[in-house]
Design a protein around this motif. Sequence first.
Motif, PDB file in Angstrom:
ATOM      1  N   PRO A  55      44.388   9.702 -13.042  1.00  0.00           N
ATOM      2  CA  PRO A  55      45.629   9.925 -12.281  1.00  0.00           C
ATOM      3  C   PRO A  55      46.899   9.408 -12.951  1.00  0.00           C
ATOM      4  O   PRO A  55      47.946  10.060 -12.876  1.00  0.00           O
ATOM      5  CB  PRO A  55      45.370   9.197 -10.956  1.00  0.00           C
ATOM      6  CG  PRO A  55      43.888   9.224 -10.801  1.00  0.00           C
ATOM      7  CD  PRO A  55      43.343   9.118 -12.200  1.00  0.00           C
ATOM      8  N   ILE A  56      46.847   8.278 -13.609  1.00  0.00           N
ATOM      9  CA  ILE A  56      48.052   7.710 -14.214  1.00  0.00           C
ATOM     10  C   ILE A  56      48.592   8.591 -15.354  1.00  0.00           C
ATOM     11  O   ILE A  56      49.771   8.519 -15.703  1.00  0.00           O
ATOM     12  CB  ILE A  56      47.806   6.264 -14.700  1.00  0.00           C
ATOM     13  CG1 ILE A  56      49.136   5.551 -14.935  1.00  0.00           C
ATOM     14  CG2 ILE A  56      46.927   6.230 -15.928  1.00  0.00           C
ATOM     15  CD1 ILE A  56      49.007   4.060 -15.114  1.00  0.00           C
ATOM     16  N   PHE A  57      47.757   9.442 -15.908  1.00  0.00           N
ATOM     17  CA  PHE A  57      48.156  10.328 -17.014  1.00  0.00           C
ATOM     18  C   PHE A  57      48.522  11.735 -16.542  1.00  0.00           C
ATOM     19  O   PHE A  57      48.959  12.552 -17.339  1.00  0.00           O
ATOM     20  CB  PHE A  57      47.022  10.423 -18.041  1.00  0.00           C
ATOM     21  CG  PHE A  57      46.689   9.123 -18.694  1.00  0.00           C
ATOM     22  CD1 PHE A  57      47.421   8.683 -19.779  1.00  0.00           C
ATOM     23  CD2 PHE A  57      45.653   8.325 -18.217  1.00  0.00           C
ATOM     24  CE1 PHE A  57      47.129   7.458 -20.380  1.00  0.00           C
ATOM     25  CE2 PHE A  57      45.357   7.118 -18.812  1.00  0.00           C
ATOM     26  CZ  PHE A  57      46.097   6.686 -19.900  1.00  0.00           C
ATOM     27  N   ASN A  70      56.095  13.608 -21.223  1.00  0.00           N
ATOM     28  CA  ASN A  70      55.951  14.345 -19.972  1.00  0.00           C
ATOM     29  C   ASN A  70      56.329  13.401 -18.821  1.00  0.00           C
ATOM     30  O   ASN A  70      56.778  12.282 -19.057  1.00  0.00           O
ATOM     31  CB  ASN A  70      54.525  14.908 -19.815  1.00  0.00           C
ATOM     32  CG  ASN A  70      53.472  13.816 -19.756  1.00  0.00           C
ATOM     33  OD1 ASN A  70      53.569  12.842 -19.012  1.00  0.00           O
ATOM     34  ND2 ASN A  70      52.430  13.984 -20.566  1.00  0.00           N
ATOM     35  N   GLU A  71      56.133  13.843 -17.612  1.00  0.00           N
ATOM     36  CA  GLU A  71      56.571  13.073 -16.447  1.00  0.00           C
ATOM     37  C   GLU A  71      55.483  12.183 -15.834  1.00  0.00           C
ATOM     38  O   GLU A  71      55.654  11.668 -14.732  1.00  0.00           O
ATOM     39  CB  GLU A  71      57.122  14.024 -15.376  1.00  0.00           C
ATOM     40  CG  GLU A  71      58.419  14.706 -15.786  1.00  0.00           C
ATOM     41  CD  GLU A  71      59.558  13.716 -16.041  1.00  0.00           C
ATOM     42  OE1 GLU A  71      59.734  12.785 -15.242  1.00  0.00           O
ATOM     43  OE2 GLU A  71      60.256  13.888 -17.058  1.00  0.00           O
ATOM     44  N   SER A  72      54.382  11.962 -16.534  1.00  0.00           N
ATOM     45  CA  SER A  72      53.340  11.088 -15.989  1.00  0.00           C
ATOM     46  C   SER A  72      53.829   9.642 -15.947  1.00  0.00           C
ATOM     47  O   SER A  72      54.708   9.249 -16.716  1.00  0.00           O
ATOM     48  CB  SER A  72      52.063  11.167 -16.832  1.00  0.00           C
ATOM     49  OG  SER A  72      52.248  10.514 -18.077  1.00  0.00           O
ATOM     50  N   ILE A  73      53.267   8.876 -15.060  1.00  0.00           N
ATOM     51  CA  ILE A  73      53.660   7.465 -14.943  1.00  0.00           C
ATOM     52  C   ILE A  73      53.324   6.719 -16.230  1.00  0.00           C
ATOM     53  O   ILE A  73      54.073   5.847 -16.669  1.00  0.00           O
ATOM     54  CB  ILE A  73      53.033   6.791 -13.692  1.00  0.00           C
ATOM     55  CG1 ILE A  73      53.613   5.400 -13.454  1.00  0.00           C
ATOM     56  CG2 ILE A  73      51.530   6.719 -13.775  1.00  0.00           C
ATOM     57  CD1 ILE A  73      55.023   5.384 -13.020  1.00  0.00           C
ATOM     58  N   TRP A  74      52.209   7.059 -16.865  1.00  0.00           N
ATOM     59  CA  TRP A  74      51.831   6.399 -18.121  1.00  0.00           C
ATOM     60  C   TRP A  74      52.906   6.587 -19.183  1.00  0.00           C
ATOM     61  O   TRP A  74      53.327   5.643 -19.828  1.00  0.00           O
ATOM     62  CB  TRP A  74      50.489   6.925 -18.632  1.00  0.00           C
ATOM     63  CG  TRP A  74      50.155   6.361 -19.969  1.00  0.00           C
ATOM     64  CD1 TRP A  74      50.349   6.963 -21.183  1.00  0.00           C
ATOM     65  CD2 TRP A  74      49.641   5.066 -20.252  1.00  0.00           C
ATOM     66  NE1 TRP A  74      49.964   6.121 -22.196  1.00  0.00           N
ATOM     67  CE2 TRP A  74      49.523   4.945 -21.638  1.00  0.00           C
ATOM     68  CE3 TRP A  74      49.249   3.996 -19.447  1.00  0.00           C
ATOM     69  CZ2 TRP A  74      49.043   3.805 -22.261  1.00  0.00           C
ATOM     70  CZ3 TRP A  74      48.766   2.856 -20.065  1.00  0.00           C
ATOM     71  CH2 TRP A  74      48.663   2.763 -21.446  1.00  0.00           C
TER      72      TRP A  74
END
Length: 181
Positions: A175-177, A51-55
């Motif tokens: 938030p990072i996920f 997905n587009e999460s930063i993690w």
Amino acid sequence: MNTHERKQDVIFTRRYQWLGLVVISLLSIPLHFTYEWLGQQAVIGLFTPTNESIWEHLKLIYWPIVLWWGIGFIVFRNSKQLSWLKWLTAATVSLMVIMAFIVGWYYTWVYGIGKSSSLIHMSSLFIAVPIGQLLGIHVYRVVKPCFIYQVISLILFILFGVMFIYFTFAAPDLPIFVIPN
């Protein structure tokens, strides 16, 4: 290792990691799309963003660095008399700096400045990888082999690998996920 061998070791390391700047950056680009291209298979998602999460995007750095530094050591350890303790420590510094920079860059732009675009996010990769690789080269050159550095480095590499795999299927509500809007 005598002075001449040490100098050759440093020269090789610099050249190898400069090439790594290009290879790691170029590997990261197709990895971004691999999960989707290959039909969103779970096993592919362990190594590429799902997905587009930063993690999830940190996988774009983690796996290429593991491969680049790992294969480099395996292939050249004897012929270049590489130090495992120094190599692992340098790889860990490179990885941690790159990942921290990417996360910091993202949150600074998105939440600090209020701007978000693919160009801004991609630019973090092309800034972070050179910084991390250059620091890795420096660390390899100056660090004294130390068992505790090896233990910490190995724990961090394994921990992040396990976390990337585990959180692919069980991301916490942090938030990072979170997938950005």
